[in-house]
Design a protein around this motif. Structure first.
Motif, mmCIF file in Angstrom:
data_model
loop_
_atom_site.group_PDB
_atom_site.id
_atom_site.type_symbol
_atom_site.label_atom_id
_atom_site.label_comp_id
_atom_site.label_asym_id
_atom_site.label_seq_id
_atom_site.Cartn_x
_atom_site.Cartn_y
_atom_site.Cartn_z
ATOM 1 N N ARG A 43 0.809 -1.228 0.000
ATOM 2 C CA ARG A 43 0.000 0.000 0.000
ATOM 3 C C ARG A 43 0.838 1.272 0.000
ATOM 4 N NH1 ARG A 43 -4.855 -1.210 4.374
ATOM 5 N NH2 ARG A 43 -5.366 -3.328 3.683
ATOM 6 N N ARG A 70 2.985 1.944 1.884
ATOM 7 C CA ARG A 70 3.050 2.390 3.280
ATOM 8 C C ARG A 70 3.885 1.473 4.166
ATOM 9 N NH1 ARG A 70 -2.227 3.744 7.160
ATOM 10 N NH2 ARG A 70 -1.024 4.207 9.062
ATOM 11 N N GLU A 110 -6.896 3.171 4.996
ATOM 12 C CA GLU A 110 -6.517 4.589 5.053
ATOM 13 C C GLU A 110 -7.555 5.427 4.350
ATOM 14 O OE1 GLU A 110 -2.345 6.559 5.020
ATOM 15 O OE2 GLU A 110 -2.910 6.260 2.929
ATOM 16 N N ASP A 111 -8.184 6.322 5.094
ATOM 17 C CA ASP A 111 -9.154 7.235 4.512
ATOM 18 C C ASP A 111 -8.426 8.396 3.853
ATOM 19 O OD1 ASP A 111 -11.300 5.738 5.498
ATOM 20 O OD2 ASP A 111 -11.183 6.759 7.444
ATOM 21 N N PRO A 112 -8.999 8.962 2.772
ATOM 22 C CA PRO A 112 -8.364 10.128 2.145
ATOM 23 C C PRO A 112 -8.204 11.244 3.165
ATOM 24 C CG PRO A 112 -10.125 9.266 0.761
ATOM 25 C CD PRO A 112 -10.226 8.554 2.075
ATOM 26 N N PRO A 113 -7.025 11.857 3.260
ATOM 27 C CA PRO A 113 -6.810 12.915 4.255
ATOM 28 C C PRO A 113 -7.552 14.182 3.870
ATOM 29 C CG PRO A 113 -4.933 12.747 2.793
ATOM 30 C CD PRO A 113 -5.845 11.618 2.430
ATOM 31 N N ASP A 150 2.429 18.466 -6.046
ATOM 32 C CA ASP A 150 1.662 18.541 -7.299
ATOM 33 C C ASP A 150 2.516 18.970 -8.483
ATOM 34 O OD1 ASP A 150 -0.805 17.724 -6.334
ATOM 35 O OD2 ASP A 150 -1.404 19.746 -5.745
ATOM 36 N N ALA A 162 -0.034 10.527 4.695
ATOM 37 C CA ALA A 162 -1.292 10.196 4.018
ATOM 38 C C ALA A 162 -1.507 11.098 2.810
ATOM 39 C CB ALA A 162 -2.461 10.333 4.997
ATOM 40 N N LEU A 163 -1.186 12.380 2.960
ATOM 41 C CA LEU A 163 -1.307 13.307 1.842
ATOM 42 C C LEU A 163 -0.348 12.925 0.716
ATOM 43 C CD1 LEU A 163 -2.310 15.945 0.561
ATOM 44 C CD2 LEU A 163 -0.532 17.142 1.833
ATOM 45 N N ARG A 209 0.930 9.967 -0.006
ATOM 46 C CA ARG A 209 0.479 8.752 -0.699
ATOM 47 C C ARG A 209 -0.671 9.061 -1.652
ATOM 48 N NH1 ARG A 209 2.044 6.353 4.298
ATOM 49 N NH2 ARG A 209 0.007 6.804 5.237
ATOM 50 N N ARG A 210 -1.528 9.983 -1.248
ATOM 51 C CA ARG A 210 -2.628 10.393 -2.124
ATOM 52 C C ARG A 210 -2.095 10.993 -3.421
ATOM 53 N NH1 ARG A 210 -7.029 15.043 -0.357
ATOM 54 N NH2 ARG A 210 -8.065 15.278 -2.374
ATOM 55 N N LYS A 211 -0.935 11.632 -3.341
ATOM 56 C CA LYS A 211 -0.333 12.259 -4.521
ATOM 57 C C LYS A 211 0.587 11.308 -5.284
ATOM 58 C CE LYS A 211 -2.137 16.306 -3.604
ATOM 59 N NZ LYS A 211 -3.151 16.931 -4.495
#
Length: 438
Positions: free
Chosen positions: A6, A8, A34-37, A51, A80-81, A83-85
């Motif tokens: 993941r 992570r 993991e929920d989206p931050p 970005d 978490a941020l 990983r979202r990116k």
């Protein structure tokens, strides 16, 4: 076998997993989703950096926290941020621990390297440079520090490359060399004599033997310096790929001996090797990381900018190269050996040529010749004279250029650097071609 889960966790035993961003170990069957931050204003500078990444351009974010802020909770939010990116966030010490075992999973991935307040700055710099060495992806270094004047929990700003020392390099411990180690270093000096007489293979064997002997005796920094010398020998023979590998080994030894200056020197020669091997984006990424990390002497800084400009020029990004070179002058490259100083100073002339400033190029080239007149380094005069040859070729003075190329060939023959003879002749042939000569 270690697996990345993941983006992570590192799983090494199939039972438990280590969170790479926090160091927490959890049972595999209890790994939480993991929920989206949420989007947080405090993390906006970091979001912008994540970005806007571009391959070949690593970045550095410096963040201050309230002294009593919970570092672990903050790191979890930041990770978490990231990983979202699409980033893989890792603490510096865990990156050093797992990077080789996760090499396949991390290949081609952008990393967010996190230096918490307990991480030494030298370790953070080394990790960023190592990541850039292994991949051209837009890695980010995040350094967390406690700041008494911070009003919010987390205040971040991007640390822009200043093309100078952002922070001082670690000063190595002064060590008295034993007679045995001194004897091996004395042996290494014979490599210069071998080179002067054209015995390059003998010089290579000697340097490899000395470096191995020093490593076995725990003299890691002298071994690193010996390997840097070997890399330069290999580059002069056109063996750029071998030189790249030797520089990587030298860096590891210098870091083990806690000598950042030697480590930086090895990395810069690695940039030169990758450029010679036409690995231009890889060379650019590594060079930018070294400049961003900032552990350079003034001479190393000037040389690094010359190397960056060179790899940009070969990518036909002339305007960027001119901007980089415009930040330094001839005298900036002091404190390094004659060959390296000539290399950096010659970039000033190339900048004027790229910009069509032929008069300024000629004046800079003549100043370069005067500055290096009588130098003992056999390669430095070849670099200087070849630079002057480029100016003569650019202005179309074929008569003087013909005399100059003969001088370059003679100097390169004395220095036993046949590759530089080939380069000078290519400049000469191109001048003849553009003048319509046979």
């Amino acid at each position: 076998m270690v697996r990345l889960l993941r983006d992570r966790y590192a799983d090494s035993d199939g039972v438990s997993a280590c969170d790479l961003a926090t160091g927490e170990v959890v049972p595999l069957d209890a790994v939480p989703p993991e929920d989206p931050p949420p989007i947080e204003a405090e993390l906006a500078p970091l979001m912008e950096v994540l970005d806007d990444g571009r391959d070949g351009e690593p970045r550095w974010i410096e963040a201050q926290m309230k002294p009593r802020a919970q570092t672990g909770a903050l790191v979890r939010r930041v990770a978490a941020l990231a990983r979202r990116k699409g980033f893989v966030p890792m603490l510096i010490d865990l990156y050093d621990r797992f990077r080789d075992r996760l090499a396949d999973d991390l290949s081609g991935r952008a990393l967010l390297l996190i230096a918490d307040p307990s991480t030494e700055l030298s370790a953070a710099r080394s990790a960023l440079i190592r990541a850039a060495t292994l991949s051209r992806r837009p890695h980010v270094l995040l350094t967390l520090r406690a700041g008494s004047s911070v009003s919010r929990t987390f205040v971040a700003r991007e640390a822009h490359a200043t093309y100078g020392a952002l922070a001082p390099a670690r000063s190595p411990r002064t060590q008295t060399l034993s007679p045995d180690i001194a004897r091996h270093l004395k042996r290494a000096e014979r490599a210069v004599a071998f080179q002067i007489t054209g015995r390059h293979a003998a010089a290579e064997r000697l340097l490899r033997d000395v470096a191995g002997a020093l490593v076995r005796r725990g003299a890691t920094v002298p071994a690193a310096r010996t390997l840097v010398t070997l890399a330069r020998v290999l580059l002069e023979r056109g063996r750029a790929t071998d030189a790249d590998a030797v520089c990587d080994e030298a860096t590891g030894l210098a870091e083990a001996g806690q000598d950042e200056r030697v480590a930086v020197t090895a990395r810069l020669w690695q940039v030169a090797a990758r450029t010679d091997a036409a690995r231009l984006p890889d060379a650019e990424s590594l060079c930018r990381a070294v400049l961003l990390a900032g552990a350079l002497s003034p001479g190393q800084s000037a040389w690094a900018r010359a190397l960056l400009a060179r790899t940009l020029r070969w990518q036909r990004r002339i305007e960027e190269a001119v901007r980089v070179e415009g930040r330094f002058a001839l005298d900036d490259a002091g404190g390094v050996d004659d060959m390296t100083r000539a290399y950096a100073a010659a970039a000033v002339v190339r900048r004027h040529l790229d910009g069509g400033e032929l008069f300024e190029a000629g004046r800079a080239a003549r100043a370069l010749i005067a500055a290096f007149e009588g130098t003992a380094d056999g390669v430095a005069p070849v670099i200087v004279q070849t630079t002057y040859l480029r100016v003569l070729a650019a202005i179309g003075d074929l008569t003087v250029a013909g005399e100059c190329v003969a001088q370059v060939v003679a100097a390169a023959a004395r220095a036993r650097t046949p590759l530089r003879i080939a380069r000078a002749r290519l400049v000469w042939y191109d001048a003849l071609r553009r003048a319509g000569e046979s």
